[in-house]
Design a protein around this motif. Structure first.
Motif, PDB file in Angstrom:
ATOM      1  N   GLU A  19       0.826  -1.212   0.000  1.00  0.00           N
ATOM      2  CA  GLU A  19       0.000   0.000   0.000  1.00  0.00           C
ATOM      3  C   GLU A  19       0.859   1.260   0.000  1.00  0.00           C
TER       4      GLU A  19
ATOM      5  N   SER B  50      -9.810   4.346  -9.296  1.00  0.00           N
ATOM      6  CA  SER B  50     -10.810   3.898  -8.312  1.00  0.00           C
ATOM      7  C   SER B  50     -11.656   2.736  -8.831  1.00  0.00           C
TER       8      SER B  50
ATOM      9  N   TRP C  38      -9.547  -0.534  -7.879  1.00  0.00           N
ATOM     10  CA  TRP C  38      -9.117  -0.795  -6.503  1.00  0.00           C
ATOM     11  C   TRP C  38     -10.294  -0.927  -5.546  1.00  0.00           C
ATOM     12  N   ASN C  39     -10.122  -1.796  -4.563  1.00  0.00           N
ATOM     13  CA  ASN C  39     -11.085  -1.938  -3.483  1.00  0.00           C
ATOM     14  C   ASN C  39     -11.050  -0.680  -2.617  1.00  0.00           C
ATOM     15  N   THR C  40     -12.184  -0.018  -2.465  1.00  0.00           N
ATOM     16  CA  THR C  40     -12.261   1.186  -1.643  1.00  0.00           C
ATOM     17  C   THR C  40     -13.222   1.014  -0.463  1.00  0.00           C
TER      18      THR C  40
ATOM     19  N   ASN D 159     -17.199   2.960  -0.027  1.00  0.00           N
ATOM     20  CA  ASN D 159     -16.170   3.888  -0.506  1.00  0.00           C
ATOM     21  C   ASN D 159     -15.556   4.686   0.637  1.00  0.00           C
TER      22      ASN D 159
ATOM     23  N   HIS E 191     -12.785   4.116   2.012  1.00  0.00           N
ATOM     24  CA  HIS E 191     -11.322   4.134   1.888  1.00  0.00           C
ATOM     25  C   HIS E 191     -10.941   4.528   0.454  1.00  0.00           C
ATOM     26  N   PRO E 192     -11.121   5.776   0.068  1.00  0.00           N
ATOM     27  CA  PRO E 192     -10.805   6.202  -1.305  1.00  0.00           C
ATOM     28  C   PRO E 192      -9.330   5.986  -1.624  1.00  0.00           C
ATOM     29  N   VAL E 193      -9.020   5.986  -2.901  1.00  0.00           N
ATOM     30  CA  VAL E 193      -7.661   5.637  -3.338  1.00  0.00           C
ATOM     31  C   VAL E 193      -6.622   6.640  -2.867  1.00  0.00           C
TER      32      VAL E 193
ATOM     33  N   TRP F 112      -4.650   2.540   3.151  1.00  0.00           N
ATOM     34  CA  TRP F 112      -5.494   1.501   3.746  1.00  0.00           C
ATOM     35  C   TRP F 112      -4.949   0.127   3.355  1.00  0.00           C
TER      36      TRP F 112
ATOM     37  N   ARG G   1      -6.828  -3.038   1.327  1.00  0.00           N
ATOM     38  CA  ARG G   1      -6.932  -3.285  -0.116  1.00  0.00           C
ATOM     39  C   ARG G   1      -6.266  -4.597  -0.517  1.00  0.00           C
TER      40      ARG G   1
END
Length: 550
Positions: A393, A436, A439-441, A445, A447-449, A453, A456
């Protein structure tokens, strides 16, 4: 009468200018509409179209890039965000932009026929000051990147600078030389951080910058493991000069002349002189009896440098100054992993929950040895899910680099698109890492890019299962690309991961850190000077209270 003529001519000129602009805008609007239709289709084949622009001679001049590079590359209206490969024209330069996980995977898969010679030559000449005689060897090297030279190549085997130079690096970082290099680093960073542990008391002490504290310790250990003790011993200011050079990297790459940036070029001169002094000392004092069982010695450090010294002296145009430029380029390359350690330490110590998770993990592979110090089982360390997620990350969030490829003798196929030979292909890591859609957010949402975090990269069996999570980057293939990809992806990636994880394990085990002004996030240097050279630098310091753990 005279003034009426002037007024008339100005009026005519203005009218003509408006007419030309209107015509250009109409032409641009038509091309833009056609391009939007291209972006929305998935059945397009052949050579990618040109990104639309208004003025023919200027092309897609990125004026706003000068003010905020990261905002520019992430702007959904610009060419770096094109859904499909696209040709970009800027003044007299052309390059293709490739983005999107599937396109990037296809790019890496087909990059075995690419050449890196133009870009290596550019970096060595502009940034590392490689003299012209040695640089000319790159222009003459048409032998290719494989062990067998290209058909028709007349380059002598000893002058195959691209192939031989890269092979020396992969032999060091991916071959049998990696283990002794790693062992030297592991011993040195353990000693370095235990010495720091001894200097810090049991009560809180103030330090003005956590990231510099970590960076300095890791840089010293890396240089000692890489070059032996004499580089720093003979050049006491090398540490500061190294990072001064690094801060000015874009100054060199942008071709800013020395008289407009005298301090930047003075820093480069100092680091190159330091490498020359160290290598002259090695030439004067090395003998075969100094070589250990692993082939390394205290004067050259790694046998890597001693062997490269002999290799380059066989080549036309190389002298000791040219070798110093080449070797400093290899030394400088460690800066990304060092910067990553600093950012990762910051993220761990600012988050008590994450800190507790990392400490619980690393405790499982720590043992006490006879002198009372901690030793980690590195194989176990490399399998810890949360610690690996911190590494991944941090690189996703902080790596800002342009991956550049060029098909050499044949056109490259990227899915159904064709990139003509000898054309530059650019893939920004920032675009891939900040997509976005890829990626897993989080469920909502949350946990925005733009946020750090580790979740992910972690998978939990189920909500009611208390077993440990698993770490994976597999689903982000083509999106997580901090080390590049293809046959020439970063050869130092294995060492870098070990270096980062071991240093973090030692830091959380030996120290308690309290970040002051913890609510104030550290900002990255994303200016024109700081963006695009790899892992970013922080703008502001991170003041801390620190004490040793027992």
């Amino acid at each position: 009468m005279f003034f009426n003529l002037i007024s008339l001519s100005v009026s005519n000129l203005l009218a003509l200018s408006l007419l030309v602009i209107a015509a250009l805008w109409r032409r641009y609007s038509a091309k833009r509409a056609s391009f939007i239709a291209y972006e929305q289709r998935d059945d397009i084949k052949g050579i990618p179209p040109t990104f639309p622009y208004v003025f023919p001679l200027l092309g897609s001049v990125p004026i706003s890039y000068l003010r905020s590079p990261k905002d520019f590359v992430l702007n959904p209206k610009n060419f770096f965000q094109s859904a499909h490969p696209v040709l970009v024209k800027i003044l007299n330069q052309e390059f293709y932009v490739v983005r999107g996980p599937e396109n990037v995977k296809a790019l890496f898969k087909g990059s075995s026929a690419c050449t890196s010679i133009p870009f290596v030559k550019f970096a060595l000449g502009y940034a590392f000051g490689l003299p012209a005689k040695a640089l000319s060897l790159y222009d003459r090297d048409d032998s290719g990147s494989g062990p067998v030279p290209n058909p028709g190549s007349t380059v002598e085997a000893r002058n195959r600078i691209d192939y031989r130079g890269y092979q020396s690096i992969t032999k060091f970082l991916e071959g049998k030389q990696l283990l002794p290099f790693w062992n030297r680093f592991a011993d040195d960073i353990t000693q370095q951080l235990y010495r720091l542990h001894g200097r810090i008391g049991d009560d809180w002490e103030y330090r003005d910058d956590l990231m510099k504290l970590v960076s300095d310790e890791v840089t010293v250990s890396t240089l000692n493991a890489l070059c032996g003790p004499y580089l720093l011993r003979l050049n006491p200011h090398f540490l500061q000069d190294f990072w001064d050079f690094d801060r000015n990297l874009q100054t060199y790459l942008q071709g800013i002349p020395w008289f407009l940036a005298p301090r930047a070029y003075a820093a480069r001169k100092r680091v190159l002189n330091a490498v020359k002094i160290w290598q002259q000392h090695a030439r004067d004092h090395y003998n075969d009896s100094a070589t250990g069982a692993d082939g390394d010695d205290p004067f050259w450090g790694s046998s890597f440098f001693r062997e490269r010294h002999e290799m380059f002296l066989e080549m036309d145009g190389f002298d000791h100054a040219a070798i110093a430029s080449q070797d400093f380029g290899a030394i400088w390359a460690v800066r990304n992993s060092i910067a990553t350690v600093s950012w990762a330490a910051y993220e761990i110590f600012r988050d008590p929950e994450l800190l507790a998770c990392v400490r619980a993990e690393v405790d499982t592979c720590a043992t006490r040895i006879a002198d009372g110090r901690i030793r980690f089982d590195i194989d176990q360390l490399l399998r810890l899910p949360v610690l690996q997620a911190v590494h991944a990350e941090t690189l996703r969030l902080r790596m800002h680099f342009y991956i550049i490829k060029m098909p050499d003798r044949v056109d490259m196929k990227i899915r159904d698109w064709i990139i003509p030979r000898r054309k530059v292909i650019v893939t920004p890591t920032t675009v891939a890492h900040m997509d976005s859609k890829a990626w897993n957010t989080g469920f909502n949402n949350e946990h925005p890019v733009n946020d750090f975090w580790v979740g992910r990269f972690l998978k939990y069996p189920s909500e009611n299962d208390n077993s440990s999570p698993t770490f994976s980057t597999k689903e982000y293939e083509g999106s997580w690309i901090p080390y590049g990809g293809g046959p020439r992806q970063c050869p130092g990636r294995n060492f870098a991961k070990r270096q980062i994880l071991l240093t973090l394990a030692l830091m959380v085990s030996l120290f308690d850190c309290e970040i002051l002004d913890g609510e104030k996030r550290v900002q990255e240097d994303l200016s024109l000077k700081g963006f695009g050279g790899g892992v970013s630098h922080p703008i502001n310091q991170v003041p801390i209270h620190i004490k040793r753990r027992r």
